[in-house]
Design a protein around this motif. Sequence first.
Motif, PDB file in Angstrom:
ATOM      1  N   SER A  79      56.982  57.571  59.954  1.00 14.01           N
ATOM      2  CA  SER A  79      57.994  56.996  59.087  1.00 14.01           C
ATOM      3  C   SER A  79      59.347  56.810  60.220  1.00 14.01           C
ATOM      4  O   SER A  79      60.413  56.569  59.598  1.00 14.01           O
ATOM      5  CB  SER A  79      58.580  57.970  58.136  1.00 14.01           C
ATOM      6  N   TYR A  91      50.875  53.197  63.115  1.00 12.33           N
ATOM      7  CA  TYR A  91      51.363  53.126  61.993  1.00 12.33           C
ATOM      8  C   TYR A  91      50.462  52.593  60.776  1.00 12.33           C
ATOM      9  O   TYR A  91      50.214  53.393  59.809  1.00 12.33           O
ATOM     10  CB  TYR A  91      52.583  52.514  62.087  1.00 12.33           C
ATOM     11  N   ASN A  95      49.305  55.157  58.197  1.00  9.26           N
ATOM     12  CA  ASN A  95      49.890  55.018  56.724  1.00  9.26           C
ATOM     13  C   ASN A  95      48.775  54.155  56.074  1.00  9.26           C
ATOM     14  O   ASN A  95      48.558  54.681  54.944  1.00  9.26           O
ATOM     15  CB  ASN A  95      51.134  54.169  56.975  1.00  9.26           C
ATOM     16  N   THR A 119      59.427  53.058  50.598  1.00  8.14           N
ATOM     17  CA  THR A 119      60.752  53.216  51.199  1.00  8.14           C
ATOM     18  C   THR A 119      61.516  51.708  51.028  1.00  8.14           C
ATOM     19  O   THR A 119      60.983  50.881  50.761  1.00  8.14           O
ATOM     20  CB  THR A 119      60.522  52.962  52.508  1.00  8.14           C
ATOM     21  N   TYR A 143      56.549  49.737  60.137  1.00  4.37           N
ATOM     22  CA  TYR A 143      56.683  50.634  59.087  1.00  4.37           C
ATOM     23  C   TYR A 143      56.699  50.231  57.779  1.00  4.37           C
ATOM     24  O   TYR A 143      55.984  50.304  56.878  1.00  4.37           O
ATOM     25  CB  TYR A 143      58.075  51.724  59.371  1.00  4.37           C
ATOM     26  N   LYS A 147      53.964  50.194  54.628  1.00  7.06           N
ATOM     27  CA  LYS A 147      54.349  50.837  53.218  1.00  7.06           C
ATOM     28  C   LYS A 147      53.869  49.626  52.156  1.00  7.06           C
ATOM     29  O   LYS A 147      53.877  49.695  50.982  1.00  7.06           O
ATOM     30  CB  LYS A 147      55.899  51.266  53.107  1.00  7.06           C
TER      31      LYS A 147
END
Length: 329
Positions: A79, A91, A95, A119, A143, A147
């Motif tokens: 994160s 990542y 993720n 996020t 990142y 997400k």
Amino acid sequence: MSRYLIVGGAGYIGSHVVRALVERGDTVVVLDNLSTGHLEAIATSGARFIPGDVCEGNGLDRLFRCQEFDCVMHFAASSLVGESVTKPLDYYANNAGGAIRLLEAMQRNGVDNFVFSSTAAVYGEPSRVPIEESCTPQPTNPYGRSKRFIEQLLGDCAKAYGLRYAALRYFNAGGACPSGEIGEDHSPETHLIPLVLQVALGQRERIDIYGTDWPTPDGTCVRDYVHVCDLADAHLLAADRLAAGGESVVFNLGNERGLSVREVVDLARRVTGREIPVRDAPRRSGDPARLVASSSRIRSALGWSPRFEDPGELIETAWRWHREHPHGY
Ligand code: UFG
């Protein structure tokens, strides 16, 4: 009473959720590879701990076969925005890959309810503040993109397999459990509030202010700091809504109040009574100028409202944790 699998439950936000679930009488199993989490964060919580990695599908299947779950919450992720720019493959693998393995295992084993840690980074540089969920996501770093990819995957799984999910877009998590027993402990630490408190403790000489020429009232970046216990409350409400048959949702989680970097430092000076030297520094790449949430959707849908609206109180709880655990867990 419900049965929860909390993936990444030994981390900062996950451990506060674990504690809140156990306190209200739910059964909790934590799966965590302890790469960034801490066993101590859940050791006395009453949750059962299983060491393991979300990216390993076989282990997940074994877990789902020997225990039934009503809901899975997924906190395990890399994160750090800056790190994601230099290590995009890590990542996406951790993720996106981890979420895919977990969703596959849930589907194979007939578990349908999912609460996902998303996020504010999915919004990128927002065109309007406060940010509403209807604002088109335009993440500006790997990142945020990883997400956002998972959010879209959740929508696809909902249509194809009947998955029901809540994606919770956290703004800037801060604070610690008021009991002082659990709190924020990252290594290396990159977040503003813990760094400022480490300066107050004399562990760092000063805090660098990343950019003083942003288009904000005092020239420093503005963020919406939301207490980790308020985040935990929202997870419980979202899970309850899914359990009651509610449909899939995306919610912002923020206080709807922006604080500049200088305001955070000033508040920390007031709370700690210590000197906190600062140094003006260049902008940090990838930082948006201003991120402030509208959280009216979750307020009206679930009746959520932050217990720690006063940012001074948020910093007080963080200060208690850092003072009592100057070297973390
Ligand atoms: N900052 C400084 N000096 C420091 C550290 C931070 O000036 O030493 C500034 C940053 O530039 C930023 C603000 O303080 O303007 C907050 O920075 P953090 O690193 O604490 O948090 P971020 O806003 O970068 O990111 C956090 C989470 C992300 C999440 C994002 C969403 O770490 O995972 O909030 O708002 F995506």
